[in-house]
Design a protein around this motif. Structure first.
Motif, PDB file in Angstrom:
ATOM      1  N   LEU A 149       0.636   8.950   5.973  1.00 41.32           N
ATOM      2  CA  LEU A 149       0.192   7.731   5.302  1.00 41.32           C
ATOM      3  C   LEU A 149       1.009   6.542   5.811  1.00 41.32           C
ATOM      4  O   LEU A 149       0.464   5.476   6.108  1.00 41.32           O
ATOM      5  N   GLN A 206       2.493   6.327   8.681  1.00 35.88           N
ATOM      6  CA  GLN A 206       2.067   6.069  10.056  1.00 35.88           C
ATOM      7  C   GLN A 206       0.800   5.221  10.089  1.00 35.88           C
ATOM      8  O   GLN A 206       0.682   4.285  10.874  1.00 35.88           O
ATOM      9  N   LEU A 207      -0.141   5.569   9.188  1.00 36.80           N
ATOM     10  CA  LEU A 207      -1.400   4.823   9.138  1.00 36.80           C
ATOM     11  C   LEU A 207      -1.133   3.369   8.743  1.00 36.80           C
ATOM     12  O   LEU A 207      -1.658   2.435   9.361  1.00 36.80           O
ATOM     13  N   ALA A 249       0.391   1.536  11.571  1.00 36.76           N
ATOM     14  CA  ALA A 249      -0.573   1.312  12.649  1.00 36.76           C
ATOM     15  C   ALA A 249      -1.532   0.184  12.287  1.00 36.76           C
ATOM     16  O   ALA A 249      -1.941  -0.599  13.140  1.00 36.76           O
TER      17      ALA A 249
END
Lengths: 200, 200
Positions: free
Chosen positions: B8, B10-11, B14
């Motif tokens: 989560l 990382q998302l 990003a």
């Protein structure tokens, strides 16, 4: 005529799935990634696919988690707490965690009661909440649903569950927000603040 | 403590690659996709990976294209036009296309001269533009770079190229925008509008 190629148009359309992103913003995002940050675009693509595939819900509190139990529920000092805070969404849980004020456990509804939209007690996992309460290790349930119509209805419903099992229930205080100006406050918040006033 | 799981987080990180998206918005986007639109999230992930991988630049005008030539450059009625419009970005090209006013061909700089950022004539493909002009089938170059310092500098540079090859050059009219109010217009736009006034 639109000069967008099919792939570009697909990307622009797909970006509109993001909240608050309309056609213009989507186009700006697509161009920005293509012109200046293809690496970031690739990372975002991969992160999205991984997240959509692998992020499920914690078996205990229902918040987002890749594991069977989330970080909070797998921390014994928290998962055995006698305080259980009920929130509407993972974002609300996050906001409460960021205050650093609460060290009990959570139950995340992932929504709020809204019969017209087909969201009833089952969709919010209230049967599972009831089972957790039935174990008898929760002493107080803190209702931290949104101060909206649906949030209040949800809170009342859960308060009923708790009363039936003789568990004490509390609700987040309602009143004047810190830094707010009375002049611009809506009437119903102000009357909540009056009726909930505390000795100084 | 943050209660976000690694995927989560990382998302969310990003998503911050998108223009105008900070940590709060990124979190809201991630939660929204996970809660309500996993299908949309998956589509967006795939679209991003495809687009970043397969969208290149048109060999002739440098706009984004999956093919060697973009839709405009592969349309004979346009690619043989004697009018060539020079724009700063694909988004500018798009904006001009949407007016439906122009049916010539384009050359997309994908930037503007900015020596301090290391963007010189080579980075803008001006050598390729010069070769195109040398073929002798362009009668007029319309400079549609941004009305900013860098845009103007870029326009002057390209105007020089054209003068050397005796090709006539024009620049988009500067003046009062439609629907604008004189009272709130900046002085330099107003003085451009004065010096460029037309007989009524």
């Amino acid at each position: 005529m639109t000069a967008n190629t099919p792939l570009l148009q697909q990307l622009i359309d797909a970006l509109k799935a993001l909240p608050g992103v309309g056609p213009k913003t989507a186009q700006r995002m697509a161009f920005q990634l293509l012109e200046r940050n293809r690496e970031g675009g690739r990372k975002l693509g991969t992160a999205l696919l991984h997240a959509m595939e692998h992020i499920g819900q914690c078996q205990s509190c229902r918040t987002f988690s890749e594991q069977e139990l989330c970080a909070i529920c797998s921390d014994p000092s928290r998962s055995q707490s006698s305080l259980l805070c009920v929130v509407g969404s993972s974002a609300d849980l996050q906001a409460i965690e960021q205050t650093g004020q609460f060290d009990g456990r959570y139950f995340v509804l992932m929504g709020q009661l809204s019969p017209l939209d087909g969201i009833g007690p089952a969709e919010l996992g209230l049967d599972r909440l009831e089972q957790q309460l039935a174990k008898g290790d929760v002493e107080e349930v803190i209702l931290a649903t949104n101060p909206t119509m649906e949030g209040e209805a949800t809170a009342y419903y859960i308060a009923e569950l708790c009363h039936r099992q003789q568990i004490s229930v509390s609700r987040l205080a309602q009143g004047v927000p810190v830094g707010g100006e009375l002049e611009y406050l809506d009437g119903s918040t102000l009357s909540h603040a009056f009726s909930g006033r505390k000795r100084f």
